[in-house]
Design an enzyme around this catalytic site. Structure first.
Site, PDB file in Angstrom:
ATOM      1  N   HIS A  16       0.917  -1.207   0.017  1.00  0.00           N
ATOM      2  CA  HIS A  16       0.073   0.022  -0.058  1.00  0.00           C
ATOM      3  C   HIS A  16       0.825   1.252   0.201  1.00  0.00           C
ATOM      4  CE1 HIS A  16      -3.898   2.150   2.073  1.00  0.00           C
ATOM      5  NE2 HIS A  16      -3.093   3.180   0.998  1.00  0.00           N
ATOM      6  N   HIS A  18       1.393   4.868  -2.636  1.00  0.00           N
ATOM      7  CA  HIS A  18       0.786   5.692  -3.531  1.00  0.00           C
ATOM      8  C   HIS A  18       2.211   6.309  -4.154  1.00  0.00           C
ATOM      9  CE1 HIS A  18      -3.578   5.508  -2.532  1.00  0.00           C
ATOM     10  NE2 HIS A  18      -2.789   5.251  -1.372  1.00  0.00           N
ATOM     11  N   HIS A 196      -9.422   0.747  -1.410  1.00  0.00           N
ATOM     12  CA  HIS A 196      -9.399   1.587  -0.204  1.00  0.00           C
ATOM     13  C   HIS A 196     -11.004   1.388   0.535  1.00  0.00           C
ATOM     14  CE1 HIS A 196      -5.736   3.137  -1.321  1.00  0.00           C
ATOM     15  NE2 HIS A 196      -5.449   4.073  -0.302  1.00  0.00           N
ATOM     16  N   GLU A 199     -11.247   3.540   6.043  1.00  0.00           N
ATOM     17  CA  GLU A 199     -10.287   4.164   6.315  1.00  0.00           C
ATOM     18  C   GLU A 199     -10.824   5.284   7.108  1.00  0.00           C
ATOM     19  OE1 GLU A 199      -8.269   6.947   3.070  1.00  0.00           O
ATOM     20  OE2 GLU A 199      -6.598   7.150   4.707  1.00  0.00           O
ATOM     21  N   ASP A 279       1.815   3.937   2.887  1.00  0.00           N
ATOM     22  CA  ASP A 279       0.780   4.869   2.113  1.00  0.00           C
ATOM     23  C   ASP A 279       1.546   6.241   1.456  1.00  0.00           C
ATOM     24  OD1 ASP A 279      -1.877   5.533   1.487  1.00  0.00           O
ATOM     25  OD2 ASP A 279      -2.558   6.451   3.547  1.00  0.00           O
ATOM     26  N   ASP A 280       1.748   7.174   2.239  1.00  0.00           N
ATOM     27  CA  ASP A 280       2.234   8.425   1.534  1.00  0.00           C
ATOM     28  C   ASP A 280       3.474   8.955   2.208  1.00  0.00           C
ATOM     29  OD1 ASP A 280       0.043   8.794  -0.746  1.00  0.00           O
ATOM     30  OD2 ASP A 280      -0.992   8.718   1.163  1.00  0.00           O
TER      31      ASP A 280
HETATM   32  N1  ADE Z   1      -4.462   8.900  -2.046  1.00  0.00           N
HETATM   33  C1  ADE Z   1      -3.123   8.640  -1.558  1.00  0.00           C
HETATM   34  N2  ADE Z   1      -3.043   8.439  -0.092  1.00  0.00           N
HETATM   35  C2  ADE Z   1      -4.518   8.060   0.067  1.00  0.00           C
HETATM   36  C3  ADE Z   1      -5.366   7.560   1.296  1.00  0.00           C
HETATM   37  N3  ADE Z   1      -4.733   7.389   2.392  1.00  0.00           N
HETATM   38  N4  ADE Z   1      -6.587   7.465   1.342  1.00  0.00           N
HETATM   39  C4  ADE Z   1      -7.264   7.576  -0.115  1.00  0.00           C
HETATM   40  N5  ADE Z   1      -6.679   8.127  -1.038  1.00  0.00           N
HETATM   41  C5  ADE Z   1      -5.384   8.358  -0.996  1.00  0.00           C
HETATM   42 ZN    ZN Z   2      -3.746   4.684   0.232  1.00  0.00          ZN
END
Ligand code: ADE
Ligand code: ZN
Length: 328
Positions: A16, A18, A196, A199, A279-280
């Site tokens: 996971h 991006h 997703h 969340e 994630d990011d």
């Molecule tokens: N795009 C990038 N990170 C995300 C996340 N945590 N949830 C939804 N969309 C995303």
């Molecule tokens: Zn994500």
């Protein structure tokens, strides 16, 4: 110390991640300069802005704006290669990398430029860094079904470079049911499916992702804890959850829904197939090993738990059975 050494040494897959969320301020300014794109502020001011977010949408607004610097095949190659270099340091053997084509095609960057650049980064990463990566094409759930279907069309000449599809962006008000036909079509093309769900939105979104989209994994999924019968089902069916501890903390998911708690321990105790991911990472203050360490220290996890989640990352991956056997 000992814990860090164990986490660092453990082979793992990242499921996971991006790619747009790995754009560090330094690389953003470097790419902006060579493309002649004006970006306000400094590396330092961008670092500070990324220290906290009100919620998912507050983060997404910044994340999409930063993508404006990405224009050429080179840019997408560099972004991928920089991530793979960093992931290799954390002993990531394989990464299944999300990308958001609509973020770029909506700005006039051709689909082919995006995917060719990312793919080049993957090929060079494999050759030079001995790390494997595959692409998962994500659809922006705040956009229409029509936009998603036309994006899937654009991917047709590139199916050899994509292992599956996913669903991301603003969750609340954009339920999985909106994309039932898209997922059915993609599955028919031999693509694996993830989404997703759970969340920020409730457990009903997780149920829809399973029932209507027939996904193989749930990204995040932490809100399953609000429905004990759903938890039981996820455990019984061994549905993988790709959780992201630092993301949940930075986007106030923990403070808003779980009394400020990191829920990794609870998910493990419930017998769920938990994986840890970043994630990011350029926005949430850490890469995959930082996420492991945060979960271990917040929830008093053991080395055995770390091992289990690393093993889960391989068994939940879309690697071939031969590759899985080699990695585990
Ligand atoms: N795009 C990038 N990170 C995300 C996340 N945590 N949830 C939804 N969309 C995303
Ligand atoms: Zn994500």
């Amino acid at each position: 110390g000992r814990l860090w050494r164990y986490v660092r040494g453990a082979p793992k897959a990242e499921l996971h991640l991006h790619i747009e969320g790995t754009l560090e301020p330094e690389l953003m300014f470097e790419i902006a300069a060579r493309n002649g794109v004006a970006v306000e502020g400094t590396v330092e001011s961008h670092r500070i802005r990324r220290q906290s977010f009100k919620d998912l949408q507050d983060f997404l607004d910044l994340y999409y704006a930063a993508c404006d610097v990405l224009k050429t095949e080179e840019d997408f190659r560099d972004l991928m290669y920089a991530y793979l270099q960093r992931a290799a340091v954390d002993n990531v053997y394989a990464a299944e990398v999300f990308f958001d084509p609509q973020t770029h095609t909506e700005r006039g960057v051709p689909f082919d430029v995006v995917i060719s650049g990312l793919h080049r980064g993957i090929v060079e990463g494999h050759r030079n860094l001995e790390i494997r990566a595959n692409l998962i094409m994500c659809f922006l759930r705040h956009l229409s079904e029509e936009s998603a279907l036309s994006t899937l069309e654009q991917a047709l000449p590139h199916l050899d470079k994509i292992v599956g599809i996913g669903l991301d962006s603003g969750e609340l008000g954009n339920p999985p049911s909106k994309f039932e036909r898209l997922f059915e079509r993609a599955a028919g093309m031999g693509l694996k499916t993830v989404a997703h769900a759970g969340e920020e939105a409730g457990p009903e979104y997780i149920l829809e992702a399973l029932e209507l989209l027939k996904v193989r994994r749930i990204d995040h999924g932490v809100q399953c804890l609000k429905d004990s019968s759903l938890v039981e089902r996820l455990a019984k069916e061994g549905v993988p959850l790709t959780t992201c501890p630092l993301s949940n903390m930075k986007l106030q998911v923990n403070s808003r829904y779980f009394g400020g708690r990191n829920v990794t321990g609870q998910l493990l105790e419930a017998g769920l197939r938990v994986t840890i991911n970043s994630d990011d990472p350029a926005y949430f203050g850490g890469y995959i090993n930082d996420n492991f360490v945060r979960a271990v220290s917040d929830c008093n996890l053991t080395e055995r738990d770390v091992y289990k989640m690393c093993r889960n990352s391989f068994t939940s991956s879309f690697l071939s059975d031969v590759d899985k056997a080699f990695c585990i």
